[in-house]
Enzyme design. Structure first.
Site, short mmCIF file in Angstrom:
data_model
loop_
_atom_site.label_atom_id
_atom_site.label_comp_id
_atom_site.label_asym_id
_atom_site.label_seq_id
_atom_site.Cartn_x
_atom_site.Cartn_y
_atom_site.Cartn_z
N CYS A 142 -3.95 -3.36 4.97
CA CYS A 142 -4.33 -4.73 4.48
C CYS A 142 -4.13 -5.29 5.71
CB CYS A 142 -2.90 -4.75 3.52
SG CYS A 142 -1.46 -4.06 4.11
N HIS A 221 2.02 -10.83 4.70
CA HIS A 221 2.76 -10.57 6.15
C HIS A 221 2.09 -11.55 6.80
CE1 HIS A 221 2.80 -6.99 5.93
NE2 HIS A 221 1.55 -6.73 4.72
P1 NAD Z 1 2.11 2.14 -5.97
O1 NAD Z 1 3.26 3.08 -5.07
O2 NAD Z 1 2.37 0.67 -6.08
O3 NAD Z 1 0.94 3.22 -6.66
C1 NAD Z 1 0.94 4.44 -6.56
C2 NAD Z 1 0.68 4.91 -7.51
O4 NAD Z 1 0.28 6.18 -7.93
C3 NAD Z 1 2.13 4.84 -8.82
O5 NAD Z 1 1.67 4.68 -10.21
C4 NAD Z 1 1.90 6.14 -8.41
O6 NAD Z 1 2.66 6.91 -10.37
C5 NAD Z 1 1.34 6.60 -8.58
N1 NAD Z 1 0.69 8.21 -8.10
C6 NAD Z 1 2.25 9.19 -7.61
N2 NAD Z 1 1.86 10.52 -6.69
C7 NAD Z 1 0.89 10.41 -7.93
C8 NAD Z 1 0.22 12.02 -7.32
N3 NAD Z 1 0.09 12.72 -7.73
N4 NAD Z 1 -1.45 11.99 -8.50
C9 NAD Z 1 -1.91 10.03 -8.68
N5 NAD Z 1 -1.23 9.29 -8.55
C10 NAD Z 1 0.49 9.26 -7.96
O7 NAD Z 1 1.45 2.25 -4.07
P2 NAD Z 1 0.15 1.05 -3.94
O8 NAD Z 1 1.40 -0.01 -3.42
O9 NAD Z 1 -0.37 0.78 -4.46
O10 NAD Z 1 -1.02 1.98 -2.19
C11 NAD Z 1 -1.50 2.49 -3.00
C12 NAD Z 1 -2.36 3.06 -1.62
O11 NAD Z 1 -3.27 2.23 -1.14
C13 NAD Z 1 -1.62 3.22 -0.21
O12 NAD Z 1 -2.39 4.87 0.14
C14 NAD Z 1 -1.37 2.80 0.49
O13 NAD Z 1 -0.92 2.84 1.92
C15 NAD Z 1 -2.25 1.70 0.78
N6 NAD Z 1 -2.31 0.22 0.71
C16 NAD Z 1 -1.24 -0.54 -0.17
C17 NAD Z 1 -0.83 -1.87 0.09
C18 NAD Z 1 0.53 -2.50 -0.28
O14 NAD Z 1 0.57 -3.70 -0.27
N7 NAD Z 1 0.82 -1.84 -1.76
C19 NAD Z 1 -2.18 -2.50 0.52
C20 NAD Z 1 -3.40 -2.19 1.25
C21 NAD Z 1 -3.20 -0.55 1.38
#
Ligand code: NAD
Length: 340
Positions: A142, A221
């Site tokens: 992000c 942010h």
């Molecule tokens: P999150 O924790 O909200 O969601 C992750 C999901 O993956 C959950 O539903 C979890 O149950 C599932 N999960 C856990 N282990 C797993 C596995 N072994 N196989 C498949 N699914 C599994 O996380 P998020 O915030 O959505 O982040 C996901 C990715 O996106 C990360 O790489 C993060 O750095 C990136 N990201 C997040 C944001 C943010 O603000 N949240 C912004 C940009 C990028």
């Protein structure tokens, strides 16, 4: 023919990616994979997404909770042309080694993965063409997406000698109830640089150093930037350049935008989940002193990478040019409509 997209990990990013894919005419969601049968899994089923167990041994838990599962992650991959992996950081790399490579399916990773998980890191404005035909692409995080979009437009219009940026980061996403900074301001990391500058350099050729702090808020942010320009520019030239890019929204304190709380309040009027897919730049923060540009922007961490997760699919399948893809994505998500 529509590209068949599977979403692995249906959390903050995954559910937004699934909904954004569903808004496109040239792609469709073939399933979403979850690890547990929680309220997000229940919502996925209610929305009509086919649910798969991300961890095979847990399939039974879903059945016990009354949630029908179509199969395992491996079964879902069989039905897909591409998997958008939205699992927590570093799990994507494990999924690639265990499942995606074996199945020979294309995969998109998120910013929580190291850059070497993919052949190329991606930002639609900065390097769309580098993802054309690729099998593994990482959409940058992000903060990196927010910095890259802004700096791409500045670089195209005025050239950049160097960038110094201070990032004030929301400590966690709003749903997190297990971790978070309650009282304090955390230099993160304490030593220079934060990883964001090097991450921008994976998609945009620019001299940049970043420092970052975590603060006890969950909404957005904020980035304070100093950009040494190559060409002479007045603040109004910068405003004009930024206004020409739909993925950047300008707001001003005169309209009542005195903090991220007010920006989010505006977003609550505009979109489902108050998602702001655009960088939000305070127009009245834009100043030029000795040809150094100063400005402040806010980034909605949960939403900003969603348009890039759509464009990257069109690039990987060579379905549209950068301009065509960004236009289709913008129209489908209402991006560029709410400039005041
Ligand atoms: P999150 O924790 O909200 O969601 C992750 C999901 O993956 C959950 O539903 C979890 O149950 C599932 N999960 C856990 N282990 C797993 C596995 N072994 N196989 C498949 N699914 C599994 O996380 P998020 O915030 O959505 O982040 C996901 C990715 O996106 C990360 O790489 C993060 O750095 C990136 N990201 C997040 C944001 C943010 O603000 N949240 C912004 C940009 C990028």
């Amino acid at each position: 023919m529509k590209v068949k997209v599977a979403v692995c990990g249906y959390g903050t990013i995954g559910k937004r990616v699934a909904d954004a894919v569903s808004c496109q005419k040239d792609m469709e969601v073939v399933g979403v994979a979850k690890t547990k049968p929680d309220f997000e899994a229940k919502m996925a089923v209610r929305k009509g997404y086919k649910l798969y167990a991300a961890i095979p041994e847990r399939a039974e838990l879903f059945e016990k909770a009354g949630l029908p599962v179509e199969g395992t992650l491996e079964d879902m991959i069989q039905k897909a042309d591409v998997v958008t992996d939205c699992s927590p950081g570093k799990v994507g790399a494990q999924n690639k080694a265990t499942y995606y490579e074996k199945a020979g399916v294309k995969a998109i990773f998120q910013g929580g993965e190291k850059k070497d998980v993919a052949e190329v890191s991606f930002n639609a404005l900065a390097n769309y063409d580098k993802a054309i035909g690729k099998s593994y692409v990482r959409v940058v995080s992000c903060n990196t997406t927010g910095l890259t979009r802004l700096l791409y437009v500045i670089k195209q219009n005025f050239g950049i000698k160097k960038v110094r940026a201070t990032l004030i980061r929301r400590v966690v996403d709003p749903k997190e109830d297990k971790k978070g900074l309650v009282n304090g301001i955390m230099p993160n990391p304490i030593a220079l640089p934060s990883h964001h500058g090097p991450d921008v350099q994976t998609v945009l050729d620019v001299d940049i150093t970043t420092v970052a702090f975590k603060v006890p808020t969950t909404l957005m942010h904020v980035h304070a930037l100093n950009v040494e320009l190559e060409k002479q520019a007045k603040p109004e030239d910068v405003v004009e350049a930024l206004k020409s890019e739909p993925r950047i929204m300008l707001v001003s304190s005169g309209d009542g935008f005195t903090s991220t709380a007010k920006i989010i309040e505006y977003a609550r009027e505009l979109r489902t989940r108050y998602d702001l897919f655009e960088n939000v730049v305070w127009e009245d923060s834009i100043a030029v002193v000795d040809n150094e540009l100063y400005l402040t922007q806010a980034i909605h961490q949960e939403a900003i990478v969603i348009p890039e997760n759509i464009d990257v699919i069109r690039a990987m399948f060579d379905m549209a040019s950068k301009e065509e893809s960004m236009k289709i994505t913008n129209e489908s998500l209402g991006i560029g409509k709410y400039q005041l």
